[in-house]
Design a protein around this motif. Structure first.
Motif, short mmCIF file in Angstrom:
data_model
loop_
_atom_site.label_atom_id
_atom_site.label_comp_id
_atom_site.label_asym_id
_atom_site.label_seq_id
_atom_site.Cartn_x
_atom_site.Cartn_y
_atom_site.Cartn_z
N LYS A 210 -109.33 5.59 68.14
CA LYS A 210 -110.36 6.32 68.88
C LYS A 210 -110.64 7.69 68.27
N ASP A 211 -109.65 8.21 67.51
CA ASP A 211 -109.89 9.48 66.82
C ASP A 211 -111.00 9.35 65.79
N GLN A 212 -111.20 8.12 65.30
CA GLN A 212 -112.25 7.89 64.31
C GLN A 212 -113.59 7.59 64.99
N GLU A 213 -113.54 7.34 66.28
CA GLU A 213 -114.77 6.99 66.99
C GLU A 213 -115.48 8.23 67.53
N ILE A 214 -114.67 9.15 68.00
CA ILE A 214 -115.26 10.38 68.55
C ILE A 214 -114.70 11.53 67.72
N LEU A 215 -115.59 12.28 67.12
CA LEU A 215 -115.17 13.31 66.16
C LEU A 215 -115.53 14.70 66.67
N ILE A 216 -114.56 15.59 66.59
CA ILE A 216 -114.88 17.00 66.88
C ILE A 216 -115.39 17.60 65.57
N ILE A 217 -116.67 17.84 65.54
CA ILE A 217 -117.31 18.35 64.32
C ILE A 217 -117.06 19.85 64.16
N VAL B 22 -119.19 1.09 74.92
CA VAL B 22 -118.47 1.26 76.19
C VAL B 22 -118.31 2.74 76.56
N VAL B 23 -118.50 3.62 75.58
CA VAL B 23 -118.33 5.06 75.84
C VAL B 23 -119.61 5.65 76.43
N ASP B 24 -119.42 6.51 77.42
CA ASP B 24 -120.55 7.21 78.03
C ASP B 24 -120.48 8.68 77.62
N PRO B 25 -121.21 9.08 76.59
CA PRO B 25 -121.11 10.47 76.11
C PRO B 25 -121.46 11.50 77.18
N LYS B 26 -122.39 11.14 78.06
CA LYS B 26 -122.82 12.11 79.07
C LYS B 26 -121.70 12.44 80.06
N VAL C 279 -113.06 11.91 77.08
CA VAL C 279 -114.18 10.97 76.97
C VAL C 279 -113.98 9.85 77.97
N LYS C 280 -115.07 9.45 78.61
CA LYS C 280 -114.97 8.39 79.61
C LYS C 280 -115.84 7.20 79.22
N ASP C 281 -115.50 6.07 79.79
CA ASP C 281 -116.32 4.89 79.52
C ASP C 281 -117.43 4.79 80.57
N THR C 282 -118.22 3.75 80.46
CA THR C 282 -119.39 3.65 81.32
C THR C 282 -119.02 3.39 82.79
N TYR D 94 -111.33 7.22 78.58
CA TYR D 94 -111.35 6.39 77.37
C TYR D 94 -110.49 7.02 76.27
N HIS D 95 -110.63 8.31 76.13
CA HIS D 95 -109.86 8.98 75.07
C HIS D 95 -109.80 10.47 75.40
N ARG D 96 -108.79 11.09 74.86
CA ARG D 96 -108.62 12.52 75.09
C ARG D 96 -108.11 13.14 73.79
N MET D 97 -108.68 14.24 73.40
CA MET D 97 -108.22 14.90 72.18
C MET D 97 -108.35 16.41 72.32
N SER D 98 -107.56 17.10 71.57
CA SER D 98 -107.54 18.56 71.66
C SER D 98 -107.65 19.17 70.27
N ARG D 99 -108.12 20.37 70.26
CA ARG D 99 -108.18 21.11 69.00
C ARG D 99 -107.94 22.58 69.27
N THR D 100 -107.16 23.18 68.41
CA THR D 100 -106.85 24.60 68.55
C THR D 100 -107.59 25.39 67.48
N PHE D 101 -108.11 26.53 67.87
CA PHE D 101 -108.78 27.39 66.89
C PHE D 101 -108.53 28.85 67.28
N THR D 102 -108.81 29.73 66.35
CA THR D 102 -108.58 31.16 66.60
C THR D 102 -109.92 31.87 66.65
#
Lengths: 235, 812
Positions: B132-139, B164-168, B212-215, B220-228
């Motif tokens: 799922k990390d390859q399906e939804i990307l933090i750009i 199956v993913v609902d981006p909204k 991220v949630k499905d329809t 569906y998936h959860r991811m985190s990113r750290t930045f400064t």
């Protein structure tokens, strides 16, 4: 009545023949990208419109051009996380189409300038860099592309690239650590990169370069002593 | 009670039925902790010891998939805990098997798990990058990036997301604040720009979490990113100025254990800086338990490096081909020059410090009739002291020159390792040693390392007692007197060889390239990474007398092959792993017979959309000897069977499921591993091990996190015990069963500045104790943190333990 039938049949036939054109081309859409960072003076141009000042997180689509002035940089990201850093004094045009979850075609056309690229490895997708004299096909690659009036220069950091000269129709493969130069006379030269070329390719220009300026103003304080006030700022 | 105690064994003995004995012991290791294991990322593992009295070394034995042999790394022992960082190269999905070896004074070794650690080791599940990390990307922002406040934007790409993913329905949490309402979905991109909403954001480290949630509204998936977050001005200045970072911690720890009471003061300081192309830094670990009578507990290191040169002084772990040096701490000077055409690796220093031996007794010896033993020392006249040997200071030198790039292309290397005990470094020591290894290696790496062929070969010579030095002329003369031709040859060779290693009767092997090539080791592996397969083939042969003081954990007198494949299928949703290894000992035909070892391992990990991910595994290892053994000296009663004839079947099931219930995020995981060993020899040392673990973590909105866990460990060992001649043998069965319950809670207060944690862990069965733990973390400022920790362990068989610690952490 008979004429009406003929007209009706002709109309239906015409509609049937034309129907593929109405269809959304099997879901084909223009490729989408985004300016995730702009430094100093960057402009964009939509098809059939004039250049206007770019803003952070502006969307780019097929046919959009990005122009950078001196000491200016534009960072473009595509939907697959591929990244282009358009270095100063460059003009690049984005082209391409997607269908469903597949990138059918993706091109960046540049007539002059320099781009640093980090292209995400995809199962099928290719990235093509085009210029009046060359076409480079890459997949999962990083490096730089410099385009002059009569030469295209690629410095590869990682991955593979196929470089085709449109004049002579000759092509060569480049891998990490190599430099490929092709020119308007149809030549292609592939050699090991120099250290300077590799360092330049690795250079990170995504942070703003500012010039430090200083003014010294000499005067007297309230006691009549000579004092110098130093003003420093960055621009 | 007494009658019962004696009656049962008696009945078991008389009736010949298996006898069950339940033992109760206190294991030396009370637990193992690690962070989340992510494929390819270094992993820190900490072992908690129930007590550290008499502990000399703690070794972490591990094997990733595809290896039958356990590799070992020495852990940094620090009070009642020991830590090690596994390199990212060995952290491979789906799991790492491991166990812990604790070496005690007097030569005793304890393990964790206590029973059959090699047959049924513990597992660390290694998370492969989720499909799922390859399906939804933090750009944007990029991982760990420094971003100007005015240039911050959160951009998520749903281009590869399945229907199956609902981006909204995506939730964007910026430092746990839901900012989803301000996000805009434009085709495949979801964009949130904080400056449009005047969201107050301070400079420093921030975290963006994307749910991220499905329809149907399910997670569906959860991811985190750290930045400064910083300012444009600071970012610009950052590029040109000196950049530095200092962090460290000070720990005060008190351990009132049933067997001892100790207080520890430890400090860690780490500094890194860069300027232009230069990077430099250092680290220091100080421990009040460091003393001359044990190997160093303190560590220090300073380094300076550019892209092509690294210089280090202090404690370093130099990297050389594994047959020569692996995981060895060298205190001294190390350097590495990598020009791409010619590369030089160099390391010199000491790998063990001098620790004086301990006097056991003093006595007079009549040397006319008795030869004083090696562990004795003349004090005066005929008076000798007898001692337990100490440790000699061991000097170490390793050099390797290589030609070609370290990454892509071809590289050829040649080098040597020389290690020698300093005979004069201690007064009370026996058997100082010396070792020389000469090796060569060759690597071809093509197509972005998708094709990689690596080969290394090495030859070793070892001297097991250099206390008397090399042969003298008198020794050579004596040899020549008994056998002129051989003596002459030995003298010629010896006088040349003694310039590089001590030559005497303790040098082995006498012929390094003799029968079975006893001194030579060879390894060759081929890795192919194509068509979603990661295929590995390896051949290895390590001679019977091969020894490298740069790698203490190499299994020698073995030869065989290994093949393994890791296959990703169905958009990385199915991950199949297979490996098989076969090897034999007795490479020089010096043993009574040959033992063959087989090892097979397989696992399949499935990560379906909207369904729990699970792993199923099966493997076996067998050991069969081609020669027999006899159970006793009495031939009429003796039983004959193969010296070794056993097979262990291993099964593994693991699953993990994240879901939302009553508005709260839940995570459930379970693990079941079974090992069943059948011993067909007369020992009948059958073993059966079962380990089950279940953990349920709930995250509430208040913000409270709770953990409920349950674990069972059942172990059964059979052994046929042969009694004195004339009596029947007896099959005994020992059981070692325990179970544990974990109840834990974490609570965040004061805007996350204060974090409280508490755990209760009762253990029942063969191990009986209850552990109460409580702790608090307080962020005084952004750069200063305090941590308070208490642990109270109620032991059933011993006095209770009480541990408390206060840690101050800082960074600049």
């Amino acid at each position: 009545m008979k004429t009406k039938h003929v007209l009706l049949i002709a109309l239906v036939s015409a509609l049937l023949v034309m129907s593929p054109a109405w269809a959304p081309q099997d879901g084909k859409r223009d490729i989408q990208a985004m300016l995730v960072r702009i430094i100093n003076n960057v402009e964009t141009k939509a098809p059939t419109k004039a250049f206007t000042k770019a803003i952070n997180f502006q969307q780019l689509k097929a046919g959009y051009e990005v122009r950078t002035a001196a000491k200016s940089v534009a960072v473009i990201k595509f939907v697959d996380n591929s990244k282009l850093v358009v270095r100063e004094r460059s003009i690049a045009e984005i082209k391409g189409q997607v269908q469903g979850r597949e990138i059918l075609d993706r091109q960046v056309h540049m007539t002059k300038g320099n781009i640093k690229f980090e292209v995400t490895k995809g199962p099928k997708e290719q990235f093509r860099f085009t210029s009046p004299i060359s076409v480079a096909s890459i997949r999962g690659t990083s490096g730089t592309w410099g385009q002059g009036d009569s030469t295209s220069t690629y410095v590869m950091l990682t991955g593979l690239l196929n470089l085709l000269n449109l004049v002579s129709n000759r092509s060569e493969d480049l891998s990490g650590g190599q430099t490929g130069i092709t020119d308007a006379a149809g030549n292609i030269i592939v050699r090991q990169s120099t250290e300077e070329e590799q360092n330049d390719a690795e250079k990170n220009e995504e942070q703003e370069e500012r010039t430090r300026r200083t003014i010294r103003i000499t005067g007297e304080d309230k006691d009549g002593k000579v004092r110098t006030v130093i003003l420093e700022w960055e621009e | 009670m007494i009658a019962r105690r004696f009656l049962l064994p008696f009945l078991g003995f008389v009736l010949g039925f298996p006898l069950t004995v339940t033992s109760q012991i206190v294991p030396i290791v009370s637990g193992v902790k690690s962070g989340e294991a992510l494929e390819g990322q270094p992993l820190e593992v900490t072992v908690e010891l129930s007590q550290n009295l008499g502990v000399t070394r703690v070794l972490f034995a591990y094997r990733p998939l595809g290896a039958s042999e356990f590799s070992e790394m020495e852990m940094l022992l620090s009070g009642r805990s020991a830590a090690v960082t596994l390199p990212g190269s060995v952290v491979r999905a789906p799991s790492i098997e491991y166990y812990v070896r604790v070496l005690m004074a007097g030569g005793k070794t304890e393990t964790y798990p206590v029973q059959n650690p090699e047959a049924n080791p513990l597992r660390l599940a290694v998370k492969q990058p989720s499909p799922k990390d390859q399906e939804i990307l933090i750009i944007s922002p990029e991982p760990g990036a420094a971003v100007a406040i005015e240039g911050l934007g959160i951009v998520i790409s749903f281009f590869y997301a399945p229907p199956v993913v609902d981006p909204k329905a995506t939730r964007i949490l910026l430092d746990n604040v839901d900012v989803s309402e301000g996000a805009v979905l434009s085709e495949d991109l979801l964009i949130y720009s904080p400056q449009n909403f005047n969201l107050p954001l301070s400079k420093g480290v921030h975290t963006v979490t994307v749910e991220v949630k499905d329809t149907t509204g399910k997670p569906y998936h959860r991811m985190s990113r750290t930045f400064t977050l910083t300012t444009a001005e600071e970012l610009a200045a950052e590029q040109t100025r000196f950049r530095g970072r200092v962090d460290g911690q000070l720990e005060l720890r008190d351990e009132a254990l049933s067997a001892s009471h100790r207080s520890y003061i430890r400090g860690d300081l780490r500094a890194n800086a860069s300027y232009s192309i230069f990077e430099f830094g250092g680290l220091m670990h100080l421990d009040n338990q460091d003393k001359p009578t044990v190997q160093p507990q303190n560590r220090f290191n300073v380094f300076a490096q550019t892209d092509w040169l690294r210089l280090e002084y202090g404690d370093a772990y130099p990297r050389f081909p594994s047959l020569m040096v692996s995981g060895k701490r060298v205190r001294g000077f190390s350097a590495s020059l990598s020009t791409g055409a010619i590369n030089i690796d160099f390391s010199t220093g000491e790998t063990a410090r001098a620790v004086e031996g301990i006097v056991d007794s003093v006595a007079a010896i009549d040397t006319a009739t008795t030869v004083p033993p090696k562990n004795s020392r003349l004090l005066r006249d005929t008076t000798y002291e007898f001692f337990t040997s100490g440790t000699f200071k061991r000097r170490f030198l390793a050099v390797r020159t290589s030609f070609g790039s370290s990454y892509e292309g071809t590289q050829f290397g040649i080098g040597f390792v020389k290690a020698k005990d300093d005979v004069g470094s201690i007064l009370r020591g026996t058997l100082p040693q010396e070792n020389l290894v000469v090796g060569t290696d060759f690597r071809v790496s093509l197509d972005d390392e998708r094709f990689k062929w690596e080969t290394q070969a090495a030859l070793s010579l070892t001297n097991t007692d250099i206390s008397g030095g090399s042969f003298t002329q008198a020794d050579y003369d004596q040899l020549k007197a008994s056998d002129p031709e051989t003596g002459d040859q030995i003298e010629k060779i010896g006088k040349v060889a003694e310039k590089i290693i001590t030559v005497n009767e303790f040098l082995f092997p006498t012929n390094p390239v003799g029968k079975g090539l006893p001194s030579i080791s060879l390894e060759s592996s081929l890795n192919l990474n194509y068509l979603n397969n990661y295929l590995t083939g390896m051949f290895f042969r390590r001679g019977a007398s091969y020894v490298s003081f740069g790698n203490d954990f190499l299994q020698t007198d073995i030869q065989g092959f290994l093949v393994s494949d890791r296959i990703r299928m169905f958009d990385n949703r199915v991950y199949l792993s297979l490996s098989y290894e076969r090897k034999q000992d007795n490479t020089a035909d010096t043993k009574e017979g040959t033992t063959t070892y087989g090892y097979f391992n397989s696992s399949i990990t499935v990560s379906p959309a909207n369904f729990p991910s699970f792993t199923l595994g099966y493997g076996f290892n067998d050991r069969v000897a081609d020669f027999n053994a006899i159970s006793g000296s009495d031939s009429t009663l003796a039983t004959i069977s193969k010296f070794a004839d056993e097979k262990t079947n291993r099964f593994y099931v693991g699953a993990n499921h994240d879901f939302t219930a009553m508005g709260n995020r839940q995570s459930v995981s379970f693990t079941l591993s079974i090992a069943d060993k059948k011993d067909n020899t007369f020992h009948k040392a059958n073993q059966n091990n079962l380990f089950f673990q279940l953990a349920w973590t709930s995250e509430y909105r208040i913000p409270l996190q709770t953990v409920v866990g349950f674990a069972i460990s059942n172990n059964k060992n059979d052994l046929q015990i042969f009694t004195p001649a004339g009596a029947d043998s007896l099959l005994t069965t020992t059981e070692f069963n325990y179970s544990s319950l974990t109840l834990g809670a974490r609570y965040r207060l004061l805007g996350d500045k204060l974090r409280l944690a508490a755990d209760i862990i009762p253990i029942f069965g063969a191990i009986r104790r209850v552990s109460f733990q409580a702790g608090a973390q307080y962020a005084v400022t952004q750069n200063h943190h305090l941590e308070l920790f208490f642990s109270y362990i109620q032991n059933s068989a011993l006095a209770d333990d009480m541990i408390s610690s206060l840690i101050y952490r800082f960074n600049f």
